[in-house]
Design an enzyme around this catalytic site. Sequence first.
Site, mmCIF file in Angstrom:
data_model
loop_
_atom_site.group_PDB
_atom_site.id
_atom_site.type_symbol
_atom_site.label_atom_id
_atom_site.label_comp_id
_atom_site.label_asym_id
_atom_site.label_seq_id
_atom_site.Cartn_x
_atom_site.Cartn_y
_atom_site.Cartn_z
ATOM 1 N N LYS A 129 3.295 -15.816 3.751
ATOM 2 C CA LYS A 129 3.456 -16.530 2.477
ATOM 3 C C LYS A 129 4.952 -16.756 2.282
ATOM 4 O O LYS A 129 5.548 -16.349 1.283
ATOM 5 C CB LYS A 129 2.841 -15.671 1.347
ATOM 6 C CG LYS A 129 2.814 -16.309 -0.021
ATOM 7 C CD LYS A 129 1.745 -17.361 -0.201
ATOM 8 C CE LYS A 129 1.874 -18.031 -1.556
ATOM 9 N NZ LYS A 129 0.999 -19.209 -1.702
ATOM 10 N N ASP A 187 -2.951 -18.379 1.772
ATOM 11 C CA ASP A 187 -3.968 -19.025 0.920
ATOM 12 C C ASP A 187 -4.685 -20.134 1.689
ATOM 13 O O ASP A 187 -5.906 -20.282 1.619
ATOM 14 C CB ASP A 187 -3.345 -19.546 -0.394
ATOM 15 C CG ASP A 187 -2.051 -20.328 -0.204
ATOM 16 O OD1 ASP A 187 -1.511 -20.359 0.923
ATOM 17 O OD2 ASP A 187 -1.586 -20.935 -1.191
ATOM 18 N N TYR A 208 0.819 -1.212 0.000
ATOM 19 C CA TYR A 208 0.000 0.000 0.000
ATOM 20 C C TYR A 208 0.853 1.263 0.000
ATOM 21 O O TYR A 208 0.472 2.268 -0.572
ATOM 22 C CB TYR A 208 -0.902 0.038 1.249
ATOM 23 C CG TYR A 208 -2.194 -0.708 1.102
ATOM 24 C CD1 TYR A 208 -2.207 -2.073 0.833
ATOM 25 C CD2 TYR A 208 -3.411 -0.058 1.252
ATOM 26 C CE1 TYR A 208 -3.398 -2.759 0.712
ATOM 27 C CE2 TYR A 208 -4.608 -0.735 1.138
ATOM 28 C CZ TYR A 208 -4.592 -2.083 0.874
ATOM 29 O OH TYR A 208 -5.786 -2.751 0.755
ATOM 30 N N ASP A 216 -12.069 -8.991 4.506
ATOM 31 C CA ASP A 216 -13.307 -9.031 3.715
ATOM 32 C C ASP A 216 -13.892 -10.440 3.692
ATOM 33 O O ASP A 216 -15.113 -10.619 3.704
ATOM 34 C CB ASP A 216 -13.063 -8.569 2.268
ATOM 35 C CG ASP A 216 -13.404 -7.094 2.085
ATOM 36 O OD1 ASP A 216 -13.090 -6.295 2.997
ATOM 37 O OD2 ASP A 216 -13.992 -6.736 1.047
ATOM 38 N N ASP A 250 -6.173 -7.028 4.302
ATOM 39 C CA ASP A 250 -7.281 -6.417 3.557
ATOM 40 C C ASP A 250 -8.179 -7.520 2.994
ATOM 41 O O ASP A 250 -9.397 -7.476 3.109
ATOM 42 C CB ASP A 250 -6.735 -5.542 2.415
ATOM 43 C CG ASP A 250 -7.850 -4.878 1.639
ATOM 44 O OD1 ASP A 250 -8.792 -4.363 2.275
ATOM 45 O OD2 ASP A 250 -7.799 -4.901 0.399
HETATM 46 C C1 IPM Z 1 -10.300 -1.318 3.925
HETATM 47 C C2 IPM Z 1 -10.553 -0.726 2.576
HETATM 48 C C3 IPM Z 1 -9.376 0.171 2.232
HETATM 49 C C4 IPM Z 1 -8.134 -0.687 2.182
HETATM 50 C C5 IPM Z 1 -9.514 0.958 0.938
HETATM 51 C C6 IPM Z 1 -10.823 1.698 0.866
HETATM 52 C C7 IPM Z 1 -8.352 1.888 0.746
HETATM 53 O O1 IPM Z 1 -10.749 -1.718 1.642
HETATM 54 O O2 IPM Z 1 -10.194 -0.551 4.898
HETATM 55 O O3 IPM Z 1 -10.187 -2.545 4.034
HETATM 56 O O4 IPM Z 1 -7.857 -1.317 1.150
HETATM 57 O O5 IPM Z 1 -7.434 -0.730 3.183
HETATM 58 MN MN MN Z 2 -10.671 -3.695 2.442
#
Ligand code: IPM
Ligand code: MN
Length: 366
Positions: free
Chosen positions: A197, A229, A147, A257, A253
């Site tokens: 990894k 993974d 990032y 999710d 990240d």
């Molecule tokens: C999160 C989001 C952010 C990230 C984006 C919006 C920059 O997806 O906080 O997980 O990738 O960190």
């Molecule tokens: Mn995210």
Amino acid sequence: MTNAYRIAVLPGDAIGPEIMAQAVRVFDVVQKHRDVSFELTTCPFGAGAYFSHGHAFPEETKAVCDTADAILKGPVGLSHEESQKIPVEEQAERGAILPLRARYNTFANFRPITLSKKMAHFSSLKPEIISDGIDILLIRELVGGLYFGAKERGVNDQGLRYVKETLEYDEQQIRQVLKVGFEQASLRKKQLHNIHKSNVMMSSVFWNEVLEEVRVDYPDVEVIHLLVDAAATALCLNPGQFDVMVMENMFGDILSDEGGGILGSLGLMPSACMGPDKAYYEPSHGSAPDIEGKNIANPYSMIGSVAMMLEMSFDMKDEANAVWTAMQSVFEAGFSTADLSSEGQLLSTEEFGNKVMEKLDELLGK
Ligand code: IPM
Ligand code: MN
């Protein structure tokens, strides 16, 4: 003496203001029952701020955040088409979120992946897999890695366009987030899943070397190594094996999710972004422009981010627990929000907020 806290409130874009309107009600209920006062200052941040102020993270917002005791941030960003109207470097993610993280060096991102037993029906996993609910604390490094590494675009010797992004960490960056992982593990089940990894990435080999140095200070914490993974699969097949997980930025990240996926919605994922001097709190999800203004967004992750602030910035654990209990009791009573299920009685954003505040008022009044 009354504790007085100053909070910078950044509602953000699309559904941001709708869910924020519910979340800030928690402060009113808490200060009604406790000897504490909250002073909230609302500031422009995100795509809307770019259009109104020329910058996604305007100077005036920086000034308020700099002096605030904590920052509450809503989701930011617009649809792909709308974002195209903003220069790449000012788009909400690059222009607002990453600079916010960098400004306060919020290196440790706490993302609880939790679902109470009675809310287990919201999960996308089979009941037999999560009969006891889900209770994982994912810790994501937040200010390093791909990032923030150097980026380059150009044309190479063969005349081909290329891109280069670098994954960089120094040992201090790795050590500080691993320490947070070990500390949290020692407070919980004394088990830490280290996600990496190292079969491919040199950065993971280095990460694991630093881990060997850090773990010496936490002899009672068991470390379990898992490739990222494999961790993605394990989260679906048997999330009960995890308690505290720690990992670098990009892995975190993606896996966080997936956490929202196994809970049933990213709407159930609040988060805390902790730096050495300052913390900010935000939902893990985006701004959902497709449902903006419909009053159907689930404010759980935004309200949960306030609960995390109460506990982690203001040391108000009981009050934070009351917020969780209040939210869970609404869902456990058979209500739902549109993101979670079409069964049960669907609540609007505001109706969910009403029910939670009513319950919270009752709990704190006891
Ligand atoms: C999160 C989001 C952010 C990230 C984006 C919006 C920059 O997806 O906080 O997980 O990738 O960190
Ligand atoms: Mn995210």
